[in-house]
Design a protein around this motif. Structure first.
Motif, PDB file in Angstrom:
ATOM      1  N   ILE A   1      -4.612   8.877  -7.230  1.00  0.00           N
ATOM      2  CA  ILE A   1      -3.308   9.104  -6.593  1.00  0.00           C
ATOM      3  C   ILE A   1      -2.813   7.792  -6.002  1.00  0.00           C
ATOM      4  N   ASP A   2      -1.489   7.649  -5.948  1.00  0.00           N
ATOM      5  CA  ASP A   2      -0.915   6.604  -5.118  1.00  0.00           C
ATOM      6  C   ASP A   2      -1.157   7.011  -3.670  1.00  0.00           C
ATOM      7  N   ASP A   3      -1.465   6.048  -2.849  1.00  0.00           N
ATOM      8  CA  ASP A   3      -1.700   6.341  -1.432  1.00  0.00           C
ATOM      9  C   ASP A   3      -1.087   5.205  -0.616  1.00  0.00           C
ATOM     10  N   PRO A   4       0.259   5.112  -0.639  1.00  0.00           N
ATOM     11  CA  PRO A   4       0.926   3.945  -0.061  1.00  0.00           C
ATOM     12  C   PRO A   4       0.855   3.926   1.457  1.00  0.00           C
TER      13      PRO A   4
ATOM     14  N   GLY B   1      11.205   0.398  -0.424  1.00  0.00           N
ATOM     15  CA  GLY B   1      11.249  -1.015  -0.744  1.00  0.00           C
ATOM     16  C   GLY B   1       9.959  -1.436  -1.399  1.00  0.00           C
ATOM     17  N   PRO B   2       9.817  -2.675  -1.764  1.00  0.00           N
ATOM     18  CA  PRO B   2       8.564  -3.149  -2.379  1.00  0.00           C
ATOM     19  C   PRO B   2       7.384  -2.936  -1.432  1.00  0.00           C
ATOM     20  N   LEU B   3       6.330  -2.296  -1.953  1.00  0.00           N
ATOM     21  CA  LEU B   3       5.139  -2.028  -1.152  1.00  0.00           C
ATOM     22  C   LEU B   3       3.908  -2.540  -1.890  1.00  0.00           C
ATOM     23  N   PRO B   4       2.890  -2.941  -1.158  1.00  0.00           N
ATOM     24  CA  PRO B   4       1.608  -3.249  -1.824  1.00  0.00           C
ATOM     25  C   PRO B   4       1.139  -2.023  -2.597  1.00  0.00           C
ATOM     26  N   HIS B   5       0.654  -2.244  -3.800  1.00  0.00           N
ATOM     27  CA  HIS B   5       0.219  -1.114  -4.635  1.00  0.00           C
ATOM     28  C   HIS B   5      -1.277  -1.182  -4.835  1.00  0.00           C
ATOM     29  N   ARG B   6      -1.963  -0.344  -4.104  1.00  0.00           N
ATOM     30  CA  ARG B   6      -3.418  -0.290  -4.219  1.00  0.00           C
ATOM     31  C   ARG B   6      -3.811   1.188  -4.198  1.00  0.00           C
ATOM     32  N   PRO B   7      -3.631   1.882  -5.335  1.00  0.00           N
ATOM     33  CA  PRO B   7      -3.861   3.331  -5.353  1.00  0.00           C
ATOM     34  C   PRO B   7      -5.332   3.685  -5.136  1.00  0.00           C
TER      35      PRO B   7
ATOM     36  N   ALA C   1      -1.377   9.178 -10.913  1.00  0.00           N
ATOM     37  CA  ALA C   1      -1.269   8.566 -12.241  1.00  0.00           C
ATOM     38  C   ALA C   1      -2.662   8.305 -12.737  1.00  0.00           C
ATOM     39  N   GLY C   2      -2.856   8.220 -14.039  1.00  0.00           N
ATOM     40  CA  GLY C   2      -4.204   8.010 -14.562  1.00  0.00           C
ATOM     41  C   GLY C   2      -4.234   6.992 -15.678  1.00  0.00           C
ATOM     42  N   HIS C   3      -5.277   6.177 -15.717  1.00  0.00           N
ATOM     43  CA  HIS C   3      -5.522   5.301 -16.842  1.00  0.00           C
ATOM     44  C   HIS C   3      -6.994   4.960 -16.855  1.00  0.00           C
ATOM     45  N   ARG C   4      -7.509   4.663 -18.026  1.00  0.00           N
ATOM     46  CA  ARG C   4      -8.905   4.246 -18.167  1.00  0.00           C
ATOM     47  C   ARG C   4      -8.918   2.861 -18.771  1.00  0.00           C
TER      48      ARG C   4
END
Length: 345
Positions: free
Chosen positions: A164-167, A264-270, A341-344
């Protein structure tokens, strides 16, 4: 049961129950002479007579009666052992060692573990709270099976899947004027006293807060830095300052504070799942499947309890707000995505 000794026990128990070689042979779907020969073989191995063949119906000797009781238990335990092996092979039985960041422990993890226990009640889940760096080491050392951590992670021995995104969200005192907003432009934090969760306690969150300040060119006054999340929330509730924390901590439901999404632009570290790429354990992969399947349900429940988190269908486009319009944007834009979101890789 293919082991020859177990087969001999099964033959003996069937004869002992029927007290008749013919009926026992019918139950076992074999001819009577081979059955009699197998019982004699067992008697030779043990060096005792198990059946008194001179009586009709046949009777067990003392040795036979003693073996009968124990043999039935042995066959029952053997069947349980075989069943356990079959269940473990499809992920229904096992023991998983899981490590997780505090944000996951206080957020999605309880939801995932509850769903997993409903589906796989005989898989024991052992949980340890651990930061990302330690999780990576423990995974590579085979000391844990699954990690709930934050990236980036670039190790070919590990597979990482975003859960999950966890902003970051702004946490404000309930009587702070900002508490009335549905979303907050980071530029509005420039003059807000801030309480930070220390770098030593939460390195990734601390790094994201610093990155947010850099992205928006702001330097809020720092009034305190504390190592425990509950202390951060207590200070915010007291009015000492505001804080920036992962949205997952909204689950702590601290009275006197309000979590408000940023835009706005946020650090993305899900928040992500990590496991050894070579780990083919069915229990591990069943848990991973449950986690991925349940994450959207967790997010739905989160938004139902906390409407300010908004709808996942209206992700705001990343942009830096203009200083003279930031407050109006914050009052008007009420949607925020805490999406999955998911990816491998």
């Amino acid at each position: 049961m293919r082991d020859p000794e177990l087969r001999l026990l099964r033959y003996f128990v069937t004869v002992a129950e029927e007290r008749h070689f013919g009926r026992a042979a019918e139950r076992l779907h074999i001819a009577q002479p081979p059955l009699s020969q197998q019982i004699q073989k067992l008697e030779r191995q043990l060096g005792v007579d198990l059946i008194d063949r001179s009586r009709r119906p046949i009777e067990l000797t003392d040795a036979g009666n003693a073996l009968f009781a124990e043999a039935k238990m042995a066959l029952t335990h053997a069947e349980r052992a075989f069943a356990a092996a079959r269940r473990a092979a499809i992920g229904q039985l096992g023991h998983l060692h899981i490590a997780a960041l505090q944000a996951a422990v206080d957020g999605i993890l309880a939801h995932v573990m509850r769903a997993h226990r409903r589906r796989y009640p005989n898989v024991k889940l052992e949980l340890t709270e651990m930061d990302t760096t330690d999780q990576l080491a423990h995974l590579l050392e085979h000391r844990i099976d699954i990690g709930f951590l934050r990236g980036p992670v670039d190790d070919p021995a590990l597979t990482i899947q975003t859960l999950i995104d966890d902003p970051l969200a702004v946490v404000v005192c309930a009587d702070n004027p900002l508490a009335e907003l549905q979303r907050i432009a980071p530029s509005l934090l420039a003059d807000q006293p801030m309480v930070l969760w220390t770098r030593s306690a939460a390195a990734t969150t601390y790094a994201d807060v610093v990155e947010l300040f850099r992205l928006h060119n702001i330097e809020p006054p720092i009034v305190d830095e504390v190592p425990r999340i509950q202390t951060v929330l207590a200070l915010v509730a007291s009015g000492a300052g505001s804080a920036l924390l992962p949205t997952s901590f909204i689950n702590l439901s601290r009275r006197g504070v309000r979590f408000i999404p940023l835009h706005g632009p946020l650090p993305h570290r899900p928040l992500a799942l990590a496991w050894r790429s070579s780990n083919q354990s069915p229990s591990v992969h069943c848990f991973l499947d449950v986690a991925v399947q349940e994450s959207p349900h967790y997010l739905d429940e989160l938004r139902q309890h906390y409407p300010q988190l908004g709808s996942p269908s209206k992700r705001p486009s990343p942009r830096l707000p203009l200083p003279d319009t930031a407050l109006n944007e914050s009052r008007q834009e009420g949607d925020h995505d805490v999406g999955a979101a998911g990816h491998r890789r």
